[in-house]
Scaffold this motif. Structure first.
Motif, short mmCIF file in Angstrom:
data_model
loop_
_atom_site.label_atom_id
_atom_site.label_comp_id
_atom_site.label_asym_id
_atom_site.label_seq_id
_atom_site.Cartn_x
_atom_site.Cartn_y
_atom_site.Cartn_z
N MET A 1 0.84 -1.20 0.00
CA MET A 1 0.00 0.00 0.00
C MET A 1 0.87 1.26 0.00
SD MET A 1 -2.93 0.97 2.77
CE MET A 1 -3.78 2.54 2.74
N VAL A 2 0.52 2.22 -0.84
CA VAL A 2 1.21 3.51 -0.86
C VAL A 2 0.74 4.33 0.33
CG1 VAL A 2 1.46 5.66 -2.13
CG2 VAL A 2 1.49 3.48 -3.37
N ARG A 3 1.69 4.80 1.14
CA ARG A 3 1.33 5.51 2.38
C ARG A 3 1.46 7.03 2.28
NH1 ARG A 3 -1.30 2.06 5.98
NH2 ARG A 3 -0.38 -0.01 5.77
N SER A 4 2.57 7.51 1.73
CA SER A 4 2.83 8.95 1.71
C SER A 4 3.78 9.27 0.57
CB SER A 4 3.43 9.39 3.04
OG SER A 4 3.68 10.78 3.04
N THR A 5 3.66 10.48 0.03
CA THR A 5 4.48 10.87 -1.12
C THR A 5 4.99 12.30 -0.95
OG1 THR A 5 3.11 9.47 -2.55
CG2 THR A 5 4.54 11.06 -3.64
N THR A 6 6.25 12.51 -1.34
CA THR A 6 6.85 13.84 -1.30
C THR A 6 7.57 14.10 -2.62
OG1 THR A 6 7.22 13.59 1.08
CG2 THR A 6 8.39 15.38 -0.02
N ILE A 7 7.49 15.34 -3.09
CA ILE A 7 8.18 15.75 -4.32
C ILE A 7 9.09 16.92 -3.99
CG2 ILE A 7 7.87 16.61 -6.68
CD1 ILE A 7 5.09 15.35 -6.68
N VAL A 8 10.38 16.79 -4.33
CA VAL A 8 11.34 17.87 -4.04
C VAL A 8 12.18 18.16 -5.28
CG1 VAL A 8 11.49 17.09 -1.64
CG2 VAL A 8 13.27 16.42 -3.27
N ARG A 9 12.81 19.32 -5.28
CA ARG A 9 13.75 19.65 -6.34
C ARG A 9 15.07 18.96 -6.05
NH1 ARG A 9 13.75 25.80 -7.54
NH2 ARG A 9 14.91 25.92 -5.58
N ALA A 10 15.61 18.27 -7.02
CA ALA A 10 16.80 17.45 -6.80
C ALA A 10 18.03 18.28 -6.46
CB ALA A 10 17.07 16.58 -8.03
N SER A 11 18.18 19.45 -7.06
CA SER A 11 19.40 20.23 -6.90
C SER A 11 19.61 20.78 -5.50
CB SER A 11 19.43 21.37 -7.91
OG SER A 11 18.27 22.19 -7.76
N ASP A 12 18.53 21.09 -4.77
CA ASP A 12 18.68 21.67 -3.43
C ASP A 12 17.69 21.12 -2.40
OD1 ASP A 12 16.37 22.74 -4.40
OD2 ASP A 12 16.98 24.84 -4.26
N ALA A 13 16.96 20.05 -2.75
CA ALA A 13 16.01 19.40 -1.85
C ALA A 13 14.86 20.31 -1.40
CB ALA A 13 16.71 18.82 -0.63
N LEU A 14 14.56 21.35 -2.20
CA LEU A 14 13.42 22.22 -1.87
C LEU A 14 12.12 21.45 -2.07
CD1 LEU A 14 12.47 25.23 -1.27
CD2 LEU A 14 12.09 25.36 -3.76
N PRO A 15 11.27 21.37 -1.01
CA PRO A 15 9.99 20.65 -1.17
C PRO A 15 9.09 21.39 -2.16
CG PRO A 15 10.53 21.00 1.15
CD PRO A 15 11.47 21.85 0.36
N LEU A 16 8.53 20.65 -3.10
CA LEU A 16 7.67 21.24 -4.11
C LEU A 16 6.20 20.89 -3.87
CD1 LEU A 16 9.85 20.45 -7.27
CD2 LEU A 16 9.75 22.60 -5.98
N ALA A 17 5.95 19.67 -3.42
CA ALA A 17 4.58 19.22 -3.16
C ALA A 17 4.65 17.97 -2.28
CB ALA A 17 3.85 18.90 -4.46
N ALA A 18 3.54 17.67 -1.61
CA ALA A 18 3.49 16.48 -0.74
C ALA A 18 2.04 16.06 -0.57
CB ALA A 18 4.12 16.76 0.62
N SER A 19 1.86 14.79 -0.31
CA SER A 19 0.51 14.30 -0.05
C SER A 19 0.03 14.81 1.30
CB SER A 19 0.49 12.76 -0.07
OG SER A 19 1.40 12.24 0.90
N VAL A 20 -1.27 15.00 1.42
CA VAL A 20 -1.86 15.42 2.69
C VAL A 20 -2.22 14.16 3.46
CG1 VAL A 20 -3.74 16.67 3.80
CG2 VAL A 20 -2.75 17.55 1.66
N ASP A 21 -1.45 13.87 4.51
CA ASP A 21 -1.64 12.63 5.27
C ASP A 21 -2.43 12.90 6.54
OD1 ASP A 21 -0.01 11.43 3.34
OD2 ASP A 21 1.80 11.92 4.46
N ASP A 22 -3.23 11.91 6.95
CA ASP A 22 -3.99 12.08 8.19
C ASP A 22 -3.07 11.95 9.39
OD1 ASP A 22 -3.61 9.29 8.75
OD2 ASP A 22 -5.35 8.80 7.53
N GLU A 23 -3.59 12.26 10.56
CA GLU A 23 -2.78 12.30 11.78
C GLU A 23 -2.17 10.94 12.10
OE1 GLU A 23 -3.20 13.58 16.50
OE2 GLU A 23 -4.85 13.95 15.09
N GLN A 24 -2.94 9.87 11.89
CA GLN A 24 -2.45 8.52 12.18
C GLN A 24 -1.25 8.18 11.29
OE1 GLN A 24 -5.44 5.49 11.80
NE2 GLN A 24 -4.06 3.83 12.41
N THR A 25 -1.36 8.51 10.01
CA THR A 25 -0.27 8.25 9.07
C THR A 25 0.96 9.08 9.43
OG1 THR A 25 -1.85 7.76 7.30
CG2 THR A 25 0.41 8.25 6.64
#
Length: 218
Positions: A1-25
């Motif tokens: 099962m896919v739990r959580s996802t994050t997208i960042v810029r490779a050159s400097d690790a700047l977060p670009l987007a992320a999944s909205v996870d519930d409190e338990q996750t």
């Protein structure tokens, strides 16, 4: 099962987007999300474009495309092919929607609106049986995704405690070391067999002479 996802810029690790996870996750994956940040910092221009990193009950899969890293945390039992198919879907849509803007953004999570597509796609891939049914209606995966044996696999302990690298050359060096060891063992076996073939007849004759001498004089 896919739990959580994050997208960042490779050159400097700047977060670009992320999944909205519930409190338990969030609570369950707190440690693994910290590990994700470590992975982002370890990525270099020579890093493997696809990698699976095992960590306890989960595996962190990442894909690098056009200076963007797509990383998802999934159950360890979740098929790698499906995990990378999911990341591939995200990368195509993200590139089409935000590709030209990636290098110019300054603030974190500039593309937070991408969560809508991530959530929709994650639902398709959430359960491996559902995902298998869904992917049958999608385009065929490319050769790299089909051949999951070509995807580098690491263990989180190797990154945390041994300072291991995600670079391609590091992976290649490990592979070459393993292969060279195999060749050394094979060479030793071949040399030993050649020595036996060369000296075995002489040894047999010598043994026969000793037996004859012993039988004659003793």
């Amino acid at each position: 099962m896919v739990r959580s996802t994050t997208i960042v810029r490779a050159s400097d690790a700047l977060p670009l987007a992320a999944s909205v996870d519930d409190e338990q996750t969030e609570q369950a994956l707190q440690e693994h999300k910290q590990q994700s940040k470590l992975i982002f910092r370890r990525i270099t221009p020579n890093a493997e474009p696809r990698c699976s990193i095992e960590s306890g009950p989960y595996t962190l899969h990442y894909l690098i495309s056009d200076n963007v890293v797509y990383l998802t945390i999934a159950d360890k039992s979740y098929p790698r092919k499906l995990a990378f198919s999911y990341l591939d879907e995200l990368s195509k849509e993200f590139a089409n929607t935000y590709g030209p803007k990636v290098d110019s953004v300054r603030k974190p999570y500039a593309f937070v609106g991408f969560d809508t597509f991530m959530s929709k796609t994650a639902r398709l891939y959430r359960d491996s049986r559902t995902a298998n049914a869904a992917t049958s209606n999608l385009d065929k995966l490319n050769d790299d995704l089909q051949d999951v044996t070509r995807i580098m696999t690491k263990n989180m302990e190797e990154l945390l405690w041994r300072g291991d690298s995600l670079d391609r050359m590091s992976h290649l060096s490990t592979s070459l070391k393993s292969e060279s060891e195999k060749y050394r063992k094979a060479a030793r076996n071949i040399n030993f067999q050649a020595m036996l073939r060369q000296y075995a007849p002489l040894g047999a004759v010598g043994l026969l002479v000793i037996i004859l001498l012993w039988w004659r004089f003793f």
